[in-house]
Design an enzyme around this catalytic site. Structure first.
Site, short mmCIF file in Angstrom:
data_model
loop_
_atom_site.label_atom_id
_atom_site.label_comp_id
_atom_site.label_asym_id
_atom_site.label_seq_id
_atom_site.Cartn_x
_atom_site.Cartn_y
_atom_site.Cartn_z
N ILE A 14 -28.27 -3.51 -2.64
CA ILE A 14 -27.94 -4.37 -1.52
C ILE A 14 -27.89 -3.56 -0.23
O ILE A 14 -27.68 -2.35 -0.25
CB ILE A 14 -26.57 -5.08 -1.77
CG1 ILE A 14 -26.24 -6.08 -0.64
CG2 ILE A 14 -25.45 -4.09 -1.96
CD1 ILE A 14 -25.01 -6.94 -0.92
N CYS A 15 -28.14 -4.24 0.87
CA CYS A 15 -27.98 -3.71 2.22
C CYS A 15 -28.96 -2.57 2.51
O CYS A 15 -30.17 -2.77 2.51
CB CYS A 15 -26.52 -3.27 2.42
SG CYS A 15 -26.03 -3.12 4.15
N ALA A 16 -28.48 -1.35 2.73
CA ALA A 16 -29.37 -0.23 3.06
C ALA A 16 -30.10 0.31 1.84
O ALA A 16 -31.16 0.94 1.98
CB ALA A 16 -28.57 0.89 3.72
#
Length: 446
Positions: free
Chosen positions: A365-367
């Site tokens: 998730i995310c970065a």
């Protein structure tokens, strides 16, 4: 002496105008060039007024206890810290700083409530959980602090079971409109006006319902402390849902059944700089569902420091030990420093590649999709999403508009604001839709 967390940077001498003047005088006497002097003045000004770095930073106390709901505690600390507040997480226990929160999450507090009785705070915000809320209620030092704080007009907040089990019992909500987790609404005293809303703001009291409303709650606290403009500034990078009560949605490509032999074995990786809301969502919610979740540190120590609030989170084991085990799913939270550490850890990258080659489940998730999976070829031929400002780093950006994307044995998501949707999607694939919806409702997520 204050136990409030001090900013890790800048150095303390950058903070006060008088000290800045002394330093500037020293620079002038040293014969530095005028250009260099102007640069130093700009640097000093930046540090003096940087969020959380000035004398005027709002002070926030987040008390925690055994079996505190970690999703709520982490959301409060993370989001208030993003707003620039100086957050102190203090344990209600009389000894030690380690806290065994709910669902096996192990945190380390900054100090103890009993050492903060003479301190002044702009906000005291209680996370919930049971019996965590009862443990907070039974802390005499905390009760004394909160009563004094409320009598002086200070801002009080509570979420989950805490409004009914702690604040109401202390008389703090007498004559106030308030909400709490639906399971404990009958615990409200007769003097409280119960309201069935996700977040209720009444004068200097802010209350909320559960882990699924924790981000909304924390943003409401930011707005009370700093105003609407700051709240919107903090909310932007979280990518919160446009309609909080809506059902979560999944965009799925190449659908397959996620099969496990028995109880799903899940590995959650953490590193210094991992995003705390994303990591705790994965651990907390999958354990609620019944998965056997192992938290492994990729650092040299089992205790890691998270991205925003700098929570001290204690993993279950080191990566070396986890690498000898078999997992149905390996999943990573985001947070740029944490993702960069994941990407540079060869042992982890090899483990992820082996997982993918074996057609086993993996996710990020995310970065982490952009900084771990993409550069190591783990998104090749796959649809994925990531933190929107980083989506340009993905070779195939066609699915980046979606909050949660599943492509066969891969699952990815966007940001802290989509973290609960991300883990609910995992629960749905591993345990079925009924289980996922049941947990979502218990979280008051939908």
């Amino acid at each position: 002496m204050s136990l409030a967390r001090k900013p890790t940077h800048p150095p303390p001498f950058f903070r006060r105008p008088s000290q800045q003047s002394d330093l500037a005088a020293g620079i002038r006497s040293s014969g530095m060039s005028s250009l260099w002097l102007r640069f130093c003045r700009l640097l000093l000004s930046y540090y003096a007024f940087a969020p959380g770095g000035g004398e005027t930073a709002k002070r926030v106390l987040v008390p925690v206890a055994a079996v505190t709901e970690p999703l709520e505690a982490v959301a409060i600390a993370d989001i208030l810290n993003r707003a620039g507040a100086r957050v102190t997480v203090a344990t209600a226990a009389d000894a030690g700083l380690a806290v065994d929160a709910a669902y096996g999450v192990k945190l380390v507090a900054d100090g103890r409530v009993s050492g903060l009785e003479d301190e002044a705070f702009d906000l005291i915000a209680l996370p919930g959980g049971m019996p965590g809320s009862a443990n907070l209620r039974d802390c005499e030092a905390l009760e004394k602090m909160v009563k004094k704080h409320a009598e002086n007009g200070g801002l009080c907040g509570a979420i989950g079971a805490a409004p009914a089990v702690a604040l109401a019992r202390w008389g703090i909500l007498k004559g106030f409109k308030a909400t709490c987790h639906p399971s404990v609404v009958d615990e409200f005293t007769a003097e409280v006006i119960p309201v069935s809303s996700r977040v209720v703001v009444d004068r200097n009291a802010v209350t909320s319902q559960g882990p699924g409303t924790a981000i909304e709650f924390a943003l409401a606290l930011v707005e009370k402390l700093y105003g609407k403009e700051k709240m919107e500034e903090v909310a932007g990078p979280l990518y919160v849902r446009a309609r909080p009560v809506a059902e979560y949605t999944i965009k799925e490509f190449n659908s397959i059944e996620w099969k496990c032999n028995g109880t799903p074995q899940v590995l959650v990786l953490v590193a210094n700089g991992s995003e705390e809301m994303e990591a705790i969502n994965l651990i907390d919610v999958m354990r609620r569902a019944g998965a056997n979740v192992t938290v492994a540190s990729v650092e040299e120590k089992i205790q890691i420091v998270t991205r925003h609030y700098k929570f001290n989170l204690i993993a279950d084991m080191m990566l070396d030990e986890a690498a000898t085990m078999q997992f149905d799913l390996i999943v990573m939270p985001g947070g740029l420093p944490g993702a960069q550490k994941f990407s540079s850890t060869k042992q982890l990258v090899d483990l992820l590649k082996k997982q993918a080659r074996s057609n086993k489940l993996y996710g990020a998730i995310c970065a982490s999709p952009a900084y771990v999976l993409e550069p190591h070829g783990l998104l090749k031929g796959k649809k994925a999403t990531s933190f929107p400002p980083m989506s340009h780093l993905l070779t195939d950006q066609s699915a980046c508009k979606y909050r949660v994307v599943i492509d066969g044995n891969l699952i990815t998501s966007q940001a802290p604001g989509s973290a609960t949707e991300f883990v609910l999607a995992i629960v749905e694939k591993l345990f079925g839709r009924q289980m996922a919806v049941s947990i979502a409702k218990d979280l008051v997520f939908m």
